[in-house]
Design a protein around this motif. Sequence first.
Motif, PDB file in Angstrom:
ATOM      1  N   GLN A   1     -18.597   5.959  16.058  1.00 52.81           N
ATOM      2  CA  GLN A   1     -18.073   5.076  16.555  1.00 52.81           C
ATOM      3  C   GLN A   1     -16.363   5.424  16.723  1.00 52.81           C
ATOM      4  O   GLN A   1     -15.711   4.658  17.570  1.00 52.81           O
ATOM      5  N   VAL A   2     -15.795   6.106  15.655  1.00 53.52           N
ATOM      6  CA  VAL A   2     -14.566   6.482  15.628  1.00 53.52           C
ATOM      7  C   VAL A   2     -14.578   7.874  15.160  1.00 53.52           C
ATOM      8  O   VAL A   2     -15.543   8.392  14.721  1.00 53.52           O
ATOM      9  N   ASP A   3     -13.407   8.577  15.380  1.00 55.42           N
ATOM     10  CA  ASP A   3     -13.182  10.072  15.017  1.00 55.42           C
ATOM     11  C   ASP A   3     -11.709  10.220  14.389  1.00 55.42           C
ATOM     12  O   ASP A   3     -11.480  11.315  14.058  1.00 55.42           O
ATOM     13  N   ALA A   4     -10.920   9.387  14.248  1.00 58.40           N
ATOM     14  CA  ALA A   4      -9.728   9.446  13.556  1.00 58.40           C
ATOM     15  C   ALA A   4      -9.234   8.129  12.804  1.00 58.40           C
ATOM     16  O   ALA A   4      -9.930   7.086  13.204  1.00 58.40           O
ATOM     17  N   MET A   5      -8.550   8.076  12.009  1.00 60.22           N
ATOM     18  CA  MET A   5      -8.129   6.820  11.499  1.00 60.22           C
ATOM     19  C   MET A   5      -6.514   6.949  10.849  1.00 60.22           C
ATOM     20  O   MET A   5      -5.992   8.013  10.497  1.00 60.22           O
ATOM     21  N   ILE A   6      -5.960   5.609  10.904  1.00 58.97           N
ATOM     22  CA  ILE A   6      -4.600   5.294  10.078  1.00 58.97           C
ATOM     23  C   ILE A   6      -4.938   4.875   8.964  1.00 58.97           C
ATOM     24  O   ILE A   6      -5.755   3.662   8.860  1.00 58.97           O
ATOM     25  N   THR A   7      -4.489   5.196   7.639  1.00 57.85           N
ATOM     26  CA  THR A   7      -4.452   4.370   6.513  1.00 57.85           C
ATOM     27  C   THR A   7      -3.824   5.342   5.445  1.00 57.85           C
ATOM     28  O   THR A   7      -3.120   6.477   5.658  1.00 57.85           O
ATOM     29  N   SER A   8      -3.958   4.861   4.014  1.00 58.58           N
ATOM     30  CA  SER A   8      -3.494   5.507   3.130  1.00 58.58           C
ATOM     31  C   SER A   8      -4.013   6.656   2.110  1.00 58.58           C
ATOM     32  O   SER A   8      -5.370   6.651   2.596  1.00 58.58           O
ATOM     33  N   PRO A   9      -3.988   7.675   1.351  1.00 59.06           N
ATOM     34  CA  PRO A   9      -4.716   8.521   0.433  1.00 59.06           C
ATOM     35  C   PRO A   9      -5.357   7.517  -0.311  1.00 59.06           C
ATOM     36  O   PRO A   9      -6.555   7.983  -0.599  1.00 59.06           O
ATOM     37  N   ALA A  10      -5.214   6.524  -0.602  1.00 59.23           N
ATOM     38  CA  ALA A  10      -5.923   5.402  -1.436  1.00 59.23           C
ATOM     39  C   ALA A  10      -7.199   5.169  -0.712  1.00 59.23           C
ATOM     40  O   ALA A  10      -8.343   5.144  -1.298  1.00 59.23           O
TER      41      ALA A  10
ATOM     42  N   TRP B   1       1.078  -1.070   0.066  1.00 58.70           N
ATOM     43  CA  TRP B   1       0.099   0.016  -0.002  1.00 58.70           C
ATOM     44  C   TRP B   1       0.790   1.167  -0.113  1.00 58.70           C
ATOM     45  O   TRP B   1       2.089   1.011   0.431  1.00 58.70           O
ATOM     46  N   PRO B   2       0.401   2.546  -0.292  1.00 57.56           N
ATOM     47  CA  PRO B   2       1.195   3.427  -0.187  1.00 57.56           C
ATOM     48  C   PRO B   2       1.462   3.740   1.260  1.00 57.56           C
ATOM     49  O   PRO B   2       0.696   3.295   2.090  1.00 57.56           O
ATOM     50  N   PRO B   3       2.218   5.008   1.577  1.00 52.91           N
ATOM     51  CA  PRO B   3       2.569   5.075   3.047  1.00 52.91           C
ATOM     52  C   PRO B   3       1.333   5.521   3.732  1.00 52.91           C
ATOM     53  O   PRO B   3       0.480   6.070   3.477  1.00 52.91           O
ATOM     54  N   GLN B   4       1.365   5.065   5.021  1.00 53.65           N
ATOM     55  CA  GLN B   4       0.316   5.295   6.129  1.00 53.65           C
ATOM     56  C   GLN B   4       0.226   6.581   6.822  1.00 53.65           C
ATOM     57  O   GLN B   4       1.378   6.901   7.121  1.00 53.65           O
ATOM     58  N   GLY B   5      -0.735   7.277   6.922  1.00 53.20           N
ATOM     59  CA  GLY B   5      -0.931   8.878   7.432  1.00 53.20           C
ATOM     60  C   GLY B   5      -1.858   8.670   8.526  1.00 53.20           C
ATOM     61  O   GLY B   5      -2.676   7.625   8.791  1.00 53.20           O
ATOM     62  N   ILE B   6      -2.116   9.713   9.004  1.00 55.76           N
ATOM     63  CA  ILE B   6      -3.334   9.766  10.143  1.00 55.76           C
ATOM     64  C   ILE B   6      -4.246  10.805   9.832  1.00 55.76           C
ATOM     65  O   ILE B   6      -3.986  11.984   9.326  1.00 55.76           O
ATOM     66  N   TYR B   7      -5.508  10.423   9.646  1.00 60.18           N
ATOM     67  CA  TYR B   7      -6.742  11.351   9.461  1.00 60.18           C
ATOM     68  C   TYR B   7      -7.397  11.861  10.559  1.00 60.18           C
ATOM     69  O   TYR B   7      -7.569  11.079  11.590  1.00 60.18           O
ATOM     70  N   THR B   8      -7.816  13.103  10.831  1.00 60.09           N
ATOM     71  CA  THR B   8      -8.322  13.518  11.926  1.00 60.09           C
ATOM     72  C   THR B   8      -9.468  14.363  11.769  1.00 60.09           C
ATOM     73  O   THR B   8      -9.526  15.021  10.766  1.00 60.09           O
ATOM     74  N   LYS B   9     -10.370  14.971  12.632  1.00 61.00           N
ATOM     75  CA  LYS B   9     -11.317  16.070  12.526  1.00 61.00           C
ATOM     76  C   LYS B   9     -10.744  17.515  13.033  1.00 61.00           C
ATOM     77  O   LYS B   9     -11.224  18.394  12.381  1.00 61.00           O
ATOM     78  N   ARG B  10      -9.712  17.404  13.867  1.00 57.82           N
ATOM     79  CA  ARG B  10      -9.070  18.560  14.432  1.00 57.82           C
ATOM     80  C   ARG B  10      -7.768  18.567  14.181  1.00 57.82           C
ATOM     81  O   ARG B  10      -7.071  17.278  14.080  1.00 57.82           O
TER      82      ARG B  10
END
Length: 326
Positions: free
Chosen positions: A199-208, A143-152
């Motif tokens: 259920q969740v407010d953030a995640m780790i995954t790729s842009p894909a 997969w492409p490199p993993q980053g962190i998505y958040t609301k804030r």
Amino acid sequence: MRSLKTRTFLALATSLLTAAAWAQTKWDMPTPYPESNFHTKNIVLFADEVKAASAGKLQIAVHSNGSLIKHPEIKRAVQTGQVNIGEVLVSVLSNESPLYAFDSIPFLAPNFKDTARLWKAGRPLLEKRLASQGVILLYGVAWPPQGIYTKRPFASMAELKGVKFRTYSPSTSEFARLIGTQPVTIQVPEIPQAFLTGQVDAMITSPATGVDTQAWDYLQFYYDVQAFLPLNMVIVNKAAFDKLDAASQKAVMDAGKKAEARGWQTSESENDRLTKILASKNVRVLQPSPQLKSELIAVGKKMAEDWVKRSGAEGEALLKAYNAAK
Ligand code: PCA
């Protein structure tokens, strides 16, 4: 009454047709990710190539998005022969053996080049382990490199404390705990629902995967941490493979090799485009602050140490091969 010649011809034609029907094999192939995903598109091309190269004798029906079998069950389904081929994320199996977490150690191999070297070091060990269970490892793609998505926005681990954090494997749950968040394991098809229901407010995954799941509907920030590049692998039930004729076996192996090369290329070449799509949908694409970066590096170091302890001689051999190939 038909002449003897006609009857002989009909009998011959029927038996030829029957033989052709018998020689045709159909495999169902469960995969975990949606049709839009580059891994899935690659698999569809792989199935087309197998069909063409085997002159239609082996047909692979791709069932994407966990629609036939849910992700955590796919490996077992291939192993037991419920299906003959499937795709899984390697690290989804890491409760079975720590070996399968080799690709999810933050900052051990944070780019495509290092991950290719890591895959080369790890592949023979995975092949051996799977072979002992009657499973062939056909190919793997990062997969492409993993980053962190958040609301804030956030600039340190402390600011993420207690956040409900979507993970997809035992390793990413360990990561979530070590950064002070609450892991909740959710596979890709359920991501939108999990965010929309709180259920969740953030995640780790790729842009894909961010694009596949329309992250902009519920997340506003993407931190391009480039922590690690986890791998998917395509696995085959060995008994089913052994039953194929030689031409079909060759078709599977050749198409697997091509899919592996194509998959790595696409993963890398598509990443910029997908990151730009996130930005165009008003997800702010940001670099982690220096403080956050050093905190995450410390987490990676701890995960690496723990992994070496857990994986024993196999882990040691893998890291030795990885470092020697530098
Ligand atoms: N997407 C998959 C695994 C890694 C990735 O980039 C997921 O989020 O489950």
